[in-house]
Design a protein around this motif. Structure first.
Motif, mmCIF file in Angstrom:
data_model
loop_
_atom_site.group_PDB
_atom_site.id
_atom_site.type_symbol
_atom_site.label_atom_id
_atom_site.label_comp_id
_atom_site.label_asym_id
_atom_site.label_seq_id
_atom_site.Cartn_x
_atom_site.Cartn_y
_atom_site.Cartn_z
ATOM 1 N N HIS A 111 0.793 -1.217 0.093
ATOM 2 C CA HIS A 111 -0.004 0.096 0.154
ATOM 3 C C HIS A 111 0.677 1.139 -0.212
ATOM 4 C CE1 HIS A 111 -2.775 -3.096 1.319
ATOM 5 N NE2 HIS A 111 -3.884 -2.410 0.631
ATOM 6 N N ARG A 112 0.963 1.944 -1.256
ATOM 7 C CA ARG A 112 1.993 3.018 -1.224
ATOM 8 C C ARG A 112 1.245 4.257 -1.942
ATOM 9 N NH1 ARG A 112 5.814 -0.887 -3.505
ATOM 10 N NH2 ARG A 112 7.131 -1.228 -2.007
ATOM 11 N N VAL A 113 1.752 5.360 -1.577
ATOM 12 C CA VAL A 113 1.041 6.637 -2.194
ATOM 13 C C VAL A 113 1.613 6.589 -3.620
ATOM 14 C CG1 VAL A 113 1.308 9.194 -2.181
ATOM 15 C CG2 VAL A 113 1.355 7.945 -0.031
ATOM 16 N N GLN A 114 0.642 6.919 -4.567
ATOM 17 C CA GLN A 114 0.681 7.038 -5.806
ATOM 18 C C GLN A 114 0.842 8.342 -6.411
ATOM 19 O OE1 GLN A 114 0.968 3.960 -7.498
ATOM 20 N NE2 GLN A 114 0.802 3.094 -5.586
ATOM 21 N N GLY A 115 1.611 8.446 -7.637
ATOM 22 C CA GLY A 115 1.648 10.029 -8.046
ATOM 23 C C GLY A 115 2.578 10.630 -7.584
ATOM 24 N N LYS A 116 3.664 10.210 -7.066
ATOM 25 C CA LYS A 116 4.593 11.209 -6.574
ATOM 26 C C LYS A 116 5.586 11.602 -7.419
ATOM 27 C CE LYS A 116 5.324 10.153 -1.498
ATOM 28 N NZ LYS A 116 6.146 9.606 -0.502
ATOM 29 N N THR A 117 6.122 10.681 -8.535
ATOM 30 C CA THR A 117 6.900 11.367 -9.457
ATOM 31 C C THR A 117 6.279 12.221 -10.596
ATOM 32 O OG1 THR A 117 6.724 9.078 -10.763
ATOM 33 C CG2 THR A 117 8.347 9.074 -8.839
ATOM 34 N N ASP A 118 7.029 12.720 -11.387
ATOM 35 C CA ASP A 118 6.431 13.446 -12.657
ATOM 36 C C ASP A 118 5.728 12.665 -13.429
ATOM 37 O OD1 ASP A 118 7.912 15.455 -11.505
ATOM 38 O OD2 ASP A 118 9.184 16.021 -13.150
ATOM 39 N N CYS A 124 -4.793 7.987 -1.573
ATOM 40 C CA CYS A 124 -3.615 7.944 -1.447
ATOM 41 C C CYS A 124 -3.020 8.525 -2.661
ATOM 42 C CB CYS A 124 -2.841 6.456 -1.177
ATOM 43 S SG CYS A 124 -3.169 5.974 0.483
ATOM 44 N N VAL A 125 -3.115 9.795 -2.844
ATOM 45 C CA VAL A 125 -2.643 10.563 -3.967
ATOM 46 C C VAL A 125 -2.146 11.934 -3.230
ATOM 47 C CG1 VAL A 125 -3.059 11.956 -5.852
ATOM 48 C CG2 VAL A 125 -4.050 9.783 -5.583
ATOM 49 N N PRO A 126 -0.857 12.427 -3.413
ATOM 50 C CA PRO A 126 -0.305 13.563 -2.855
ATOM 51 C C PRO A 126 -1.332 14.829 -2.861
ATOM 52 C CG PRO A 126 1.363 12.879 -4.462
ATOM 53 C CD PRO A 126 0.101 11.900 -4.381
ATOM 54 N N ALA A 127 -1.658 15.560 -1.681
ATOM 55 C CA ALA A 127 -2.573 16.714 -1.574
ATOM 56 C C ALA A 127 -2.444 17.559 -3.088
ATOM 57 C CB ALA A 127 -2.579 17.173 -0.349
ATOM 58 N N PRO A 128 -1.238 18.119 -3.215
ATOM 59 C CA PRO A 128 -1.284 18.933 -4.540
ATOM 60 C C PRO A 128 -1.791 18.441 -5.749
ATOM 61 C CG PRO A 128 0.748 19.183 -3.031
ATOM 62 C CD PRO A 128 -0.004 17.990 -2.653
ATOM 63 N N LEU A 129 -1.399 17.289 -5.925
ATOM 64 C CA LEU A 129 -1.892 16.625 -7.262
ATOM 65 C C LEU A 129 -3.370 16.547 -7.433
ATOM 66 C CD1 LEU A 129 -1.340 15.187 -9.993
ATOM 67 C CD2 LEU A 129 -0.785 13.223 -8.673
ATOM 68 N N ALA A 130 -3.812 15.906 -6.091
ATOM 69 C CA ALA A 130 -5.179 15.602 -6.122
ATOM 70 C C ALA A 130 -6.128 16.977 -6.220
ATOM 71 C CB ALA A 130 -5.602 15.099 -4.643
ATOM 72 N N ALA A 131 -5.557 17.967 -5.573
ATOM 73 C CA ALA A 131 -6.145 19.390 -5.948
ATOM 74 C C ALA A 131 -6.136 19.779 -7.183
ATOM 75 C CB ALA A 131 -5.337 20.466 -4.793
ATOM 76 N N ARG A 132 -5.067 19.774 -8.056
ATOM 77 C CA ARG A 132 -5.105 19.911 -9.329
ATOM 78 C C ARG A 132 -5.952 19.192 -10.257
ATOM 79 N NH1 ARG A 132 -3.946 24.221 -12.568
ATOM 80 N NH2 ARG A 132 -3.117 23.240 -14.761
ATOM 81 N N ILE A 133 -6.232 17.860 -10.004
ATOM 82 C CA ILE A 133 -7.053 17.063 -10.593
ATOM 83 C C ILE A 133 -8.450 17.524 -10.509
ATOM 84 C CG2 ILE A 133 -8.040 14.642 -10.728
ATOM 85 C CD1 ILE A 133 -5.147 13.765 -10.272
ATOM 86 N N SER A 134 -8.803 17.771 -9.167
ATOM 87 C CA SER A 134 -10.136 18.066 -8.742
ATOM 88 C C SER A 134 -10.516 19.647 -9.532
ATOM 89 C CB SER A 134 -10.059 18.420 -7.304
ATOM 90 O OG SER A 134 -9.757 17.368 -6.579
ATOM 91 N N GLN A 135 -9.352 20.516 -9.782
ATOM 92 C CA GLN A 135 -9.716 21.728 -10.374
ATOM 93 C C GLN A 135 -9.915 21.584 -11.854
ATOM 94 O OE1 GLN A 135 -6.128 23.966 -9.703
ATOM 95 N NE2 GLN A 135 -6.470 24.358 -7.570
ATOM 96 N N GLN A 136 -9.209 20.508 -12.529
ATOM 97 C CA GLN A 136 -9.347 20.254 -13.735
ATOM 98 C C GLN A 136 -10.579 19.485 -14.234
ATOM 99 O OE1 GLN A 136 -6.774 21.256 -16.155
ATOM 100 N NE2 GLN A 136 -6.457 22.523 -14.279
ATOM 101 N N LEU A 137 -10.978 18.611 -13.490
ATOM 102 C CA LEU A 137 -12.249 17.610 -13.830
ATOM 103 C C LEU A 137 -13.332 18.535 -13.536
ATOM 104 C CD1 LEU A 137 -11.402 14.065 -12.690
ATOM 105 C CD2 LEU A 137 -10.717 15.343 -14.758
ATOM 106 N N LYS A 138 -14.609 18.206 -14.185
ATOM 107 C CA LYS A 138 -15.825 18.654 -14.030
ATOM 108 C C LYS A 138 -16.589 17.787 -12.916
ATOM 109 C CE LYS A 138 -16.468 19.916 -18.941
ATOM 110 N NZ LYS A 138 -15.490 19.015 -19.190
#
Ligand code: KIV
Ligand code: NA
Length: 276
Positions: A151-158, A183-197
């Motif tokens: 169980h690892r955090v995903q989406g850490k690398t570019d 388990c996604v880094p908070a800044p990436l999850a925030a960015r995805i949330s902004q980009q999706l409808k």
């Protein structure tokens, strides 16, 4: 009023956060629904919390139908989402559609959830076309625990971040009405949330998601096999349950329970001396 996938969409548009919890039984569903939860998920995490498996892989369609049925009956308002278990949709679009249909027909929730990005888009499209709303699930997808090697955090690398954003767009385009980010880094999850409808529902994905979900035994402090970093204990029900169990055992042993208040009387006790 019964929440629908429209309610979720509207909440995102209004900037209102969506509160979800997992749920596996009727009594708990009644309590969550009365408390005003927006949606409940019968997660295949029931493999861990209800059945004691080390992971979710052994959960069957029959398990999901059984538990989902009780939860669906307990929810007047909450949107009821049912997990598709491991190997119930991976084989083919036909298999996925048939099993999603079974959950809808037999358990009577309002949507299904499945794990994965691009590779499950044909399934998402087919289910959505058939009138079955689909919640996607990206990031740490527990049915792939053996592929992740834990169980690892995903989406850490570019590369992983790019991949996750790409998958998020693909599942939205395929028709998903919402997506769990686990388990996604908070800044990436925030960015995805902004980009999706469509709304994002986070678990271990920070405060920038459109909603949150937790496993209810985790947030109540009832399940202490292990506690992930993202779990907050909103109560320590486990301690309270343990205290009640100990008190019951000691009252039974001492004879203090049951007392007169919790026992039944009879009309005429005179008969007793004539009964052998
Ligand atoms: O099975 C589950 O409980 C889940 C949630 C953690 C999103 O998939
Ligand atoms: Na799940």
């Amino acid at each position: 009023m019964k929440n629908s996938i429209m309610t979720f969409r509207e909440k995102k548009e209004k900037g209102e956060k969506i509160a979800m919890l997992t749920c596996y039984d009727y009594s708990t569903a009644r309590l969550m629904d009365a408390a005003g939860i927006d949606g409940v998920l019968i997660g295949d995490s029931l493999g861990n919390t209800m059945l004691g498996y080390p992971d979710t892989l052994s959960v069957t369609m029959e398990d999901m139908i059984r538990y989902s049925t009780g939860v669906a009956r307990g929810c007047e308002n909450a949107l009821v989402v049912m997990d598709m278990p491991f190997m119930s949709y991976q084989l083919s679009v036909e298999q996925g559609l048939m099993n999603a249909g079974r959950l809808m027909k037999e358990a009577r929730g309002q949507a299904v959830k499945l794990e994965g990005g691009a590779r499950v888009c044909p399934q998402i499209r087919a289910m959505t076309d058939a009138g079955i709303p689909v919640m996607a699930h990206l990031g740490l997808t527990p049915q792939s625990v053996n592929a992740f090697g834990g169980h690892r955090v995903q989406g850490k690398t570019d590369d992983a971040a790019r991949q996750l954003m790409e998958d998020a767009h693909k599942i939205e385009d395929a028709g998903a009405f919402a997506v769990v980010l686990e388990c996604v880094p908070a800044p990436l999850a925030a960015r995805i949330s902004q980009q999706l409808k469509i709304p994002t529902i986070g678990i271990g994905a920070g405060n920038g998601c459109d909603g949150q979900i937790l496993v209810y035994q985790d947030m109540l402090g009832m399940f202490n096999d292990f506690t992930p970093k993202f779990v907050k204990h909103f109560s320590n029900i486990g301690e309270e349950m343990s205290r009640a169990f100990r008190d019951y055992i000691s009252e039974v042993r001492s004879g203090a329970f049951p007392d007169e208040e919790h026992s039944f009387k009879m009309k005429n006790e005179d008969i007793l001396s004539r009964l052998y």
